[in-house]
Design an enzyme around this catalytic site. Structure first.
Site, mmCIF file in Angstrom:
data_model
loop_
_atom_site.group_PDB
_atom_site.id
_atom_site.type_symbol
_atom_site.label_atom_id
_atom_site.label_comp_id
_atom_site.label_asym_id
_atom_site.label_seq_id
_atom_site.Cartn_x
_atom_site.Cartn_y
_atom_site.Cartn_z
ATOM 1 N N THR A 1 41.254 42.678 28.234
ATOM 2 C CA THR A 1 41.783 42.424 29.580
ATOM 3 C C THR A 1 41.968 43.760 30.329
ATOM 4 O OG1 THR A 1 43.794 41.684 30.552
ATOM 5 C CG2 THR A 1 44.155 42.537 28.572
ATOM 6 N N ASP B 1 43.126 34.155 29.440
ATOM 7 C CA ASP B 1 43.063 33.716 30.741
ATOM 8 C C ASP B 1 44.323 32.890 30.794
ATOM 9 O OD1 ASP B 1 41.132 34.086 33.160
ATOM 10 O OD2 ASP B 1 41.756 32.003 33.001
HETATM 11 P P1 ITT Z 1 41.989 39.961 33.064
HETATM 12 O O1 ITT Z 1 41.218 38.915 33.631
HETATM 13 O O2 ITT Z 1 41.495 41.420 33.202
HETATM 14 O O3 ITT Z 1 42.560 39.587 31.728
HETATM 15 P P2 ITT Z 1 43.638 39.122 35.319
HETATM 16 O O4 ITT Z 1 45.079 39.530 35.891
HETATM 17 O O5 ITT Z 1 42.826 38.778 36.435
HETATM 18 O O6 ITT Z 1 42.951 40.079 34.251
HETATM 19 P P3 ITT Z 1 43.894 36.192 34.599
HETATM 20 O O7 ITT Z 1 42.434 36.178 35.333
HETATM 21 O O8 ITT Z 1 44.364 35.471 33.097
HETATM 22 O O9 ITT Z 1 44.157 38.017 34.208
HETATM 23 O O10 ITT Z 1 44.741 36.134 35.714
HETATM 24 C C1 ITT Z 1 46.123 35.403 35.239
HETATM 25 C C2 ITT Z 1 46.955 35.697 36.600
HETATM 26 O O11 ITT Z 1 48.000 34.588 36.552
HETATM 27 C C3 ITT Z 1 47.598 36.812 36.713
HETATM 28 O O12 ITT Z 1 46.798 37.767 37.417
HETATM 29 C C4 ITT Z 1 48.868 36.334 37.306
HETATM 30 O O13 ITT Z 1 48.845 36.528 38.615
HETATM 31 C C5 ITT Z 1 49.158 35.234 36.744
HETATM 32 N N1 ITT Z 1 49.889 35.213 35.311
HETATM 33 C C6 ITT Z 1 49.611 34.821 34.085
HETATM 34 N N2 ITT Z 1 50.496 35.168 33.065
HETATM 35 C C7 ITT Z 1 51.416 35.572 33.827
HETATM 36 C C8 ITT Z 1 52.644 36.232 33.683
HETATM 37 O O14 ITT Z 1 53.097 36.340 32.211
HETATM 38 N N3 ITT Z 1 53.562 36.429 34.422
HETATM 39 C C9 ITT Z 1 53.139 36.683 35.672
HETATM 40 N N4 ITT Z 1 52.229 36.160 36.103
HETATM 41 C C10 ITT Z 1 51.217 35.867 35.174
#
Ligand code: ITT
Length: 210
Positions: A18, A85
């Site tokens: 990530t 994800d």
């Molecule tokens: P990577 O792909 O590099 O892992 P990313 O931020 O793009 O990083 P995701 O594609 O999984 O990761 O996006 C998930 C989004 O969902 C994240 O950017 C937040 O906006 C939201 N999210 C997921 N888990 C969360 C949490 O524990 N707290 C707050 N927001 C969360």
């Protein structure tokens, strides 16, 4: 020291695919907790440079899987790779934003912009139930083996921003279990109930055997 205790004390390096610094910090803490439980030290290795990793799947699983594979194929990572994800799902909005959580209202928006955008969308809506979902994939490149599982946690979307901890939608996500927003919770509290902790914990037995 007998053979068994030697094996038990072995450290395991895991590449955590990530690039989100907040997720990195959470996963580091979660792996520390799991290490204690299984009595083996799991050492997370994070990407050292920012890379453009495509995320074009329609599901969390597809995205988590393709993110993990990307590092193996393009950067020749040869140790176990863990990727995640996740997203917020608001039931009154048809599980929106879901897999689009990091892209709304546009990909360069700040966390605060995203929270305000959701608050605006939720104006006048009384049913505010939501959940966070996390899909995690672990690939063992040397063994040609992979495993995937998920975790979830429930709450409601409040009508203001509350708390400065966490990231993403945490200040507007009121956790049913903690009775406070994830923005008000400290890391330890969030880890007790988080979707990410629940998903990664399901791999304990696999980590034990690595
Ligand atoms: P990577 O792909 O590099 O892992 P990313 O931020 O793009 O990083 P995701 O594609 O999984 O990761 O996006 C998930 C989004 O969902 C994240 O950017 C937040 O906006 C939201 N999210 C997921 N888990 C969360 C949490 O524990 N707290 C707050 N927001 C969360």
């Amino acid at each position: 020291m007998n053979q068994n205790s030697l094996i038990k004390n072995k450290m395991i390096e895991i590449f955590v695919a990530t690039q989100n610094k907040h997720k990195q910090k959470e996963i580091k803490d979660i792996l520390k907790i799991i290490s204690k439980d299984i009595k083996r030290e799991i050492i997370p290795v994070f990407p050292s440079e920012k890379e453009k990793v495509p995320e074009e799947g329609k599901t969390y699983f597809e995205n988590a899987f393709s993110k993990a594979i990307w590092w193996i194929e393009n950067k020749k990572v040869n140790i176990p790779v863990l990727s995640e994800d996740s997203g917020l799902e608001i039931f009154a909005l048809g599980k929106y934003p879901g897999v689009m959580s990091s892209l709304i209202p546009h990909k360069d928006a700040t966390d605060k912009d995203r929270c305000l955008f959701i608050l605006q969308k939720m104006k006048g809506i009384s049913k505010r139930d939501a959940r966070y979902v996390s899909w995690v994939v672990l690939i063992l490149p040397q063994e040609n083996y992979w495993i995937a599982d998920y975790g979830e946690t429930y709450g409601i979307i409040i009508d203001e921003i509350r708390g400065e901890n966490g990231f993403g939608y945490d200040p507007i996500f009121f956790s049913t279990e903690l009775q406070k927003t994830f923005g008000e919770a400290n890391q330890e509290e969030k880890n007790l109930v988080s979707h990410r902790m629940r998903a990664i914990s399901k791999f304990k037995k696999v980590f034990e055997k690595l």
